[in-house]
Motif scaffolding. Structure first.
Motif, PDB file in Angstrom:
ATOM      1  N   SER A 115       1.049  -1.125   0.179  1.00  0.00           N
ATOM      2  CA  SER A 115      -0.085   0.021   0.074  1.00  0.00           C
ATOM      3  C   SER A 115       0.839   1.293   0.092  1.00  0.00           C
ATOM      4  O   SER A 115       1.621   1.561   0.945  1.00  0.00           O
ATOM      5  N   GLN A 119      -2.622   5.097   0.546  1.00  0.00           N
ATOM      6  CA  GLN A 119      -3.163   3.600   0.645  1.00  0.00           C
ATOM      7  C   GLN A 119      -2.894   3.137   2.064  1.00  0.00           C
ATOM      8  O   GLN A 119      -1.553   3.219   2.587  1.00  0.00           O
ATOM      9  N   THR A 145      -8.384  -2.389  -1.715  1.00  0.00           N
ATOM     10  CA  THR A 145      -7.566  -1.274  -1.292  1.00  0.00           C
ATOM     11  C   THR A 145      -8.126  -0.249  -0.464  1.00  0.00           C
ATOM     12  O   THR A 145      -9.026   0.486  -0.855  1.00  0.00           O
ATOM     13  N   LEU A 173      -7.893   3.520   1.438  1.00  0.00           N
ATOM     14  CA  LEU A 173      -7.256   4.709   1.205  1.00  0.00           C
ATOM     15  C   LEU A 173      -7.687   5.622   2.293  1.00  0.00           C
ATOM     16  O   LEU A 173      -8.943   5.454   2.687  1.00  0.00           O
TER      17      LEU A 173
END
Ligand code: MG
Length: 239
Positions: free
Chosen positions: A58, A62, A208, A210
């Protein structure tokens, strides 16, 4: 668990040392995957809930669960959070670290330092007789004193025969509250700290996570055993 933890910790830092400007997160994942397999373990995350890779990678804003990709390149100045799990002889180790790629901003340096410090403040509280809330409180208090956002939507966890077990180990809480820690428990403590705001969103890839603010975020994690002699780090690298 010590064996699984050392393989996970070593794979994480072997990967971290291999980070180069311009490489893809797919290439980095492959390096970590091969390290784990070469040492006789299985990558805990590969296929977990359908996750398609061995490491979560990440970058910058992220927070966690970034999917390694041939389309994502790492660049000088980035911060790269890598989360690695290894499974061997029936047990898992789970660990994460945020690496600086070359020269990073002073803002990023401070976020990395404070998030890592907060992990160790949490670990200090992983003592038999204490409560889960003592860990979260220590992490939260340190990060909030810098004005950072402590992610609440994702938390640490018990770890052992399963990658995720009870109890939940939040990075926030009230000292003296929550389940009591007893010797023999093994938990993953993993502060996820945003430079600005605690809110997060998930990309359409379903994985993912964020920061909602667009700020950078850091993630540090160790698998820790609660023992009669105090907390023992199981994922400390030996490389
Ligand atoms: Mg974890």
């Amino acid at each position: 668990m010590r064996k699984a933890g050392i393989i996970a910790g070593n794979a994480l830092h072997f990967g971290g040392q291999a980070i180069k400007d311009g490489m893809t997160t797919y290439e980095l994942d492959k390096i970590i995957h091969d390290y784990i397999v070469k040492h006789g373990a299985k990558p805990s995350f590969l296929g977990y809930g359908g996750f398609p890779a061995s490491a979560c990678i990440s970058i910058n804003d992220q927070v966690i669960h970034g999917i390694p990709s041939k389309k994502v390149r790492i660049h000088e100045g980035d911060i790269v959070s890598i989360d690695v799990g290894a499974f061997i002889d029936g047990f898992h180790g789970d660990t994460a670290f945020t690496f600086a790629v070359g020269k990073i901003s002073e803002e990023a340096k401070q976020l990395l330092r404070v998030t890592e410090e907060s992990l160790y403040k949490g670990i200090e509280q992983a003592v038999a007789g204490n409560r889960i809330g003592d860990i979260g409180h220590a992490v939260e208090e340190h990060c909030v004193s810098y004005g950072y956002g402590v992610v609440k939507k994702y938390i640490g966890h018990g770890v052992g025969r399963q990658l995720h077990e009870s109890p939940e180990v939040p990075n926030y809480g009230k000292a003296g509250h929550g389940p009591r820690l007893v010797a023999g428990m093994t938990i993953a403590i993993e502060p996820m700290i945003n430079a600005v705001g605690e809110d997060v969103r998930v990309l359409p890839d379903g994985w993912t996570v964020l920061t909602k603010s667009g700020s950078i975020s850091a993630h540090f994690e160790h698998t820790v055993a609660v023992t009669p002699d105090g907390p023992v780090l199981l994922t400390k690298p030996t490389l």
